[in-house]
Design a protein around this motif. Sequence first.
Motif, PDB file in Angstrom:
ATOM      1  N   ALA A  48      42.838  44.124  35.563  1.00  0.00           N
ATOM      2  CA  ALA A  48      43.991  43.217  35.624  1.00  0.00           C
ATOM      3  C   ALA A  48      43.864  42.255  36.793  1.00  0.00           C
ATOM      4  CB  ALA A  48      45.277  44.034  35.744  1.00  0.00           C
ATOM      5  N   ALA A  49      43.443  42.774  37.951  1.00  0.00           N
ATOM      6  CA  ALA A  49      43.263  41.909  39.124  1.00  0.00           C
ATOM      7  C   ALA A  49      42.163  40.879  38.880  1.00  0.00           C
ATOM      8  CB  ALA A  49      42.927  42.768  40.349  1.00  0.00           C
ATOM      9  N   LEU A  50      41.100  41.300  38.204  1.00  0.00           N
ATOM     10  CA  LEU A  50      39.996  40.387  37.898  1.00  0.00           C
ATOM     11  C   LEU A  50      40.458  39.250  36.993  1.00  0.00           C
ATOM     12  CD1 LEU A  50      37.042  39.499  37.760  1.00  0.00           C
ATOM     13  CD2 LEU A  50      36.659  41.262  36.021  1.00  0.00           C
ATOM     14  N   TYR A  51      41.185  39.581  35.927  1.00  0.00           N
ATOM     15  CA  TYR A  51      41.658  38.543  35.009  1.00  0.00           C
ATOM     16  C   TYR A  51      42.620  37.579  35.706  1.00  0.00           C
ATOM     17  CZ  TYR A  51      39.577  40.474  30.763  1.00  0.00           C
ATOM     18  OH  TYR A  51      38.694  40.879  29.796  1.00  0.00           O
ATOM     19  N   ASP A  52      43.488  38.111  36.560  1.00  0.00           N
ATOM     20  CA  ASP A  52      44.425  37.246  37.292  1.00  0.00           C
ATOM     21  C   ASP A  52      43.667  36.272  38.194  1.00  0.00           C
ATOM     22  OD1 ASP A  52      46.562  38.461  36.105  1.00  0.00           O
ATOM     23  OD2 ASP A  52      47.008  39.803  37.788  1.00  0.00           O
ATOM     24  N   LYS A  53      42.636  36.769  38.861  1.00  0.00           N
ATOM     25  CA  LYS A  53      41.867  35.915  39.766  1.00  0.00           C
ATOM     26  C   LYS A  53      41.075  34.867  38.990  1.00  0.00           C
ATOM     27  CE  LYS A  53      40.788  34.870  43.985  1.00  0.00           C
ATOM     28  NZ  LYS A  53      41.840  34.415  44.932  1.00  0.00           N
ATOM     29  N   LEU A  54      40.514  35.259  37.851  1.00  0.00           N
ATOM     30  CA  LEU A  54      39.786  34.298  37.020  1.00  0.00           C
ATOM     31  C   LEU A  54      40.704  33.169  36.567  1.00  0.00           C
ATOM     32  CD1 LEU A  54      37.650  36.749  34.839  1.00  0.00           C
ATOM     33  CD2 LEU A  54      36.761  35.098  36.492  1.00  0.00           C
ATOM     34  N   ALA A  55      41.932  33.530  36.197  1.00  0.00           N
ATOM     35  CA  ALA A  55      42.893  32.509  35.781  1.00  0.00           C
ATOM     36  C   ALA A  55      43.282  31.610  36.950  1.00  0.00           C
ATOM     37  CB  ALA A  55      44.135  33.181  35.197  1.00  0.00           C
ATOM     38  N   GLU A  56      43.480  32.223  38.125  1.00  0.00           N
ATOM     39  CA  GLU A  56      43.861  31.451  39.307  1.00  0.00           C
ATOM     40  C   GLU A  56      42.762  30.463  39.699  1.00  0.00           C
ATOM     41  OE1 GLU A  56      44.166  32.309  44.067  1.00  0.00           O
ATOM     42  OE2 GLU A  56      44.879  33.891  42.712  1.00  0.00           O
ATOM     43  N   LEU A  57      41.502  30.878  39.579  1.00  0.00           N
ATOM     44  CA  LEU A  57      40.375  30.021  39.952  1.00  0.00           C
ATOM     45  C   LEU A  57      39.952  29.083  38.823  1.00  0.00           C
ATOM     46  CD1 LEU A  57      38.177  32.664  41.819  1.00  0.00           C
ATOM     47  CD2 LEU A  57      39.517  30.824  42.847  1.00  0.00           C
ATOM     48  N   GLN A  58      40.641  29.180  37.693  1.00  0.00           N
ATOM     49  CA  GLN A  58      40.354  28.340  36.521  1.00  0.00           C
ATOM     50  C   GLN A  58      38.916  28.527  36.018  1.00  0.00           C
ATOM     51  OE1 GLN A  58      41.459  24.267  37.366  1.00  0.00           O
ATOM     52  NE2 GLN A  58      43.519  24.818  38.003  1.00  0.00           N
ATOM     53  N   LEU A  59      38.439  29.760  36.127  1.00  0.00           N
ATOM     54  CA  LEU A  59      37.127  30.106  35.561  1.00  0.00           C
ATOM     55  C   LEU A  59      37.364  30.629  34.146  1.00  0.00           C
ATOM     56  CD1 LEU A  59      35.586  31.835  38.712  1.00  0.00           C
ATOM     57  CD2 LEU A  59      34.850  29.663  37.699  1.00  0.00           C
ATOM     58  N   THR A  60      37.673  29.702  33.266  1.00  0.00           N
ATOM     59  CA  THR A  60      38.102  30.081  31.916  1.00  0.00           C
ATOM     60  C   THR A  60      36.948  30.516  31.022  1.00  0.00           C
ATOM     61  OG1 THR A  60      37.970  27.744  31.284  1.00  0.00           O
ATOM     62  CG2 THR A  60      40.119  28.589  31.987  1.00  0.00           C
ATOM     63  N   ASP A  61      35.769  29.968  31.277  1.00  0.00           N
ATOM     64  CA  ASP A  61      34.621  30.306  30.429  1.00  0.00           C
ATOM     65  C   ASP A  61      33.899  31.505  31.049  1.00  0.00           C
ATOM     66  OD1 ASP A  61      32.726  30.322  28.493  1.00  0.00           O
ATOM     67  OD2 ASP A  61      32.094  28.236  28.765  1.00  0.00           O
ATOM     68  N   HIS A  62      34.467  32.701  30.819  1.00  0.00           N
ATOM     69  CA  HIS A  62      33.927  33.904  31.437  1.00  0.00           C
ATOM     70  C   HIS A  62      33.635  34.970  30.386  1.00  0.00           C
ATOM     71  CE1 HIS A  62      38.379  34.506  31.445  1.00  0.00           C
ATOM     72  NE2 HIS A  62      38.018  35.677  30.947  1.00  0.00           N
ATOM     73  N   HIS A  63      32.777  35.889  30.750  1.00  0.00           N
ATOM     74  CA  HIS A  63      32.398  37.015  29.887  1.00  0.00           C
ATOM     75  C   HIS A  63      32.285  38.256  30.762  1.00  0.00           C
ATOM     76  CE1 HIS A  63      31.277  34.110  26.694  1.00  0.00           C
ATOM     77  NE2 HIS A  63      30.904  33.369  27.733  1.00  0.00           N
ATOM     78  N   ILE A  64      32.862  39.357  30.286  1.00  0.00           N
ATOM     79  CA  ILE A  64      32.901  40.589  31.085  1.00  0.00           C
ATOM     80  C   ILE A  64      32.381  41.748  30.240  1.00  0.00           C
ATOM     81  CG2 ILE A  64      34.346  42.155  32.438  1.00  0.00           C
ATOM     82  CD1 ILE A  64      36.335  39.850  32.743  1.00  0.00           C
TER      83      ILE A  64
END
Length: 751
Positions: free
Chosen positions: A172-188
């Motif tokens: 959850a923390a990872l997804y929130d940070k990805l959204a905050e940094l606008q790193l939308t094109d991500h794969h986990i």
Amino acid sequence: MNYKKYSYLVLLLIAVLTVASVYFVARLRFDYNFDNFFPKGDPDLEYYFTYRAKFGNDNDYLLIGLENNKGIFDRTFLTRVDSLTRFLQRQPHVENVLSPTTVKNPVIEQFGYFEIPYLHVSEPERYSQDSANIYNTRELIGTLFSEDARSVSLFVQTTDDLAKGPSDTLIAALYDKLAELQLTDHHIAGKALAQSVFIEKMKVELAIFMSASILLVVFFLWITFRTAWGVLVPLVVVLLSVLWGLGVMGLFNKPIDVMTVLLPTIMFVVGMSDVIHILTRYVTEVSQGTEKLRALKVTLREVGMATFLTSLTTAVGFLTLLTTAIVPIRNFGLYTAIAIALAYVLAFTVLPAILLLIKRPNPVRARRVDLNWPILLRRMLRFILRNPKAILGSSAAIVILSLVGISQIRVDTTLLEDLGDKDPIVLDFRYFEEHFSGVRPFEMHLVAAPGYSMYDKEVLQEIEKIEQYLYSSYGLNFISSPATVVKTLSRAQNGGLQDYFILPVSERELQQVTRRLQALRKRSELRAVVTTDQREGRLTGKMSDIGSARASILNDSLRTFIHRNINPDILQTRLTGSAMLLDKNNEYVTNNMMQGLLIAFLVIAVIVGLIYRSVPMVIISLIPNIIPLLMIGGIIGFMGINLNVSISIIFTIAFGIAVDDTIHFLSKLKLELMKGKSLPYAVKRTFISTGKAIIITSCILVGGFLTLVFSTFDATFYVGVFISITLLFAVIADLYLLPVLILLFYRRGKK
């Protein structure tokens, strides 16, 4: 005798036990433990646990892929990647983060030890030189940087055996940070994410399966009995059996996992079988004007033994899963068998008690509901008696065609075999296979022979031979080993130049490296590769998920190479790791399936033998149930579906359920023959009497298992599809082939 009094006492006792079940059900939790799918009892498993205690878990990690359409050498993008890296380094349960913005090239000079960043994030003017250095460094490409220079990857090492709660928090923390940094094109990808997603999927699917099963059963019950009590009474009995079954799991503190999540749905449809047979016979008696208590006595006498035997065979079908080495499948088989036994007890306690307490069904209405079935069944029987050769010929042709399909079955499995091709987790895994080194871990234990250490020249040369083979012939895209550690320091001692990423040529250079390694031996990154006594080492890598069948071939070739080219007096090796253990499940698939089926066949043979004391009748009873299994095997072969652990259990489960109709038919036939009826007349009476219940229960079973096709887990989907098809074929075989076999090949013994 006051039967109503005893009925109330029975219901009171059931109510008390139900309250206890509710208490234990409330303690149930959902769980997905990756380690449970390793083959228990296998010597390689114990070896792996010892190895893992020394070097760490090869599965406790997260891979984060970040893509930028403008290319990775973009200041805004790299700044965001660096911010994400720093954020992850501060998170609880994160041991280490390997990131493209923090990775450094060590350099050892006369005046000290330096680490030069490969990427100077805040200095765009150096990006051109950074790019040249990075793409000239083999170990960085496919690990942290993609070959097309459009993606980067972060490797996040988490604490060992991270539980679901901390995993959920981290994700959850990872997804929130990805959204905050606008790193939308991500794969986990990784265990923490898979564990979290799998459990959420199980919760949703359990609700969907149960809801669909209830609606389906209500529909068939209404079509069958056309009364409120005919719907509500069976529902109450079966829901109690589901609740009690889950209560037993809660009592023994067993979590709901990817296999036992099927238990409520399976119990709901399987538990209905006994109830339908009892109610159908009871309604038939009432429709003939029989008094309520008398009708119930006749019903229990005529179907009691048959339902006991069918519950026994169904339970045996699930208990045969105990032969497998996979703990979730063993638990699924055990607790489903227990739930089936509880369902039988409830069917012969709660159901009679309720029937004695409620108003007797209207005989006229019961007769009207029961009127159309004999007409339909007589037409079916006439067709059978007129076309025995066609039925036998069709059966033989189906068997031959099925055997052809079975010959094409391939045993194989992949790391994410339970998820469909379009699942987001699978798509992310494929992303890492296409752009980076892959997700399938490779592990090899290295042991220096007596008198040697991991950093001796002879040992390092042997390790390098293995590395070269793994890169060129095995398919590894990334390798870390004692040899790579030495080569990294060798490069560091030569100004960080990539040309020196080789084993030291001279003895003096090697001694310099080993002295440096001796000083650094307690650092975590070194302890993950070499033990502190330098006697044991780890060769680890990543590759594409090629499947267990291909991996088995590659492992055999690797062992052959090592046997021919590696001196055991210098270096000893052994393959291990989570991927290899999951591959070993394939070795058990065929054996476990055959053991389970043989046990089930033996139990059925004993039951039919005790009823008829006739070898021909034993063979006759098995044929209609073996043919559907052959047909399923043929379909699997023709469709090119790989046989794995999840699919192999279908055969024993389906056989245990499908044989119920055969036992009901043969039990009723025995009763008719004991009345002195001729064989043709006894077959006719049996067909008309049991045909309705067989068809209804089969429809409920088929429909109930078909609800599993809504699952996003491939294993659950195939269980639903193939068991439904098996049961459909089985009921056709019981209604069309079984009477023909009995009339042609069974000869009554003399009195």
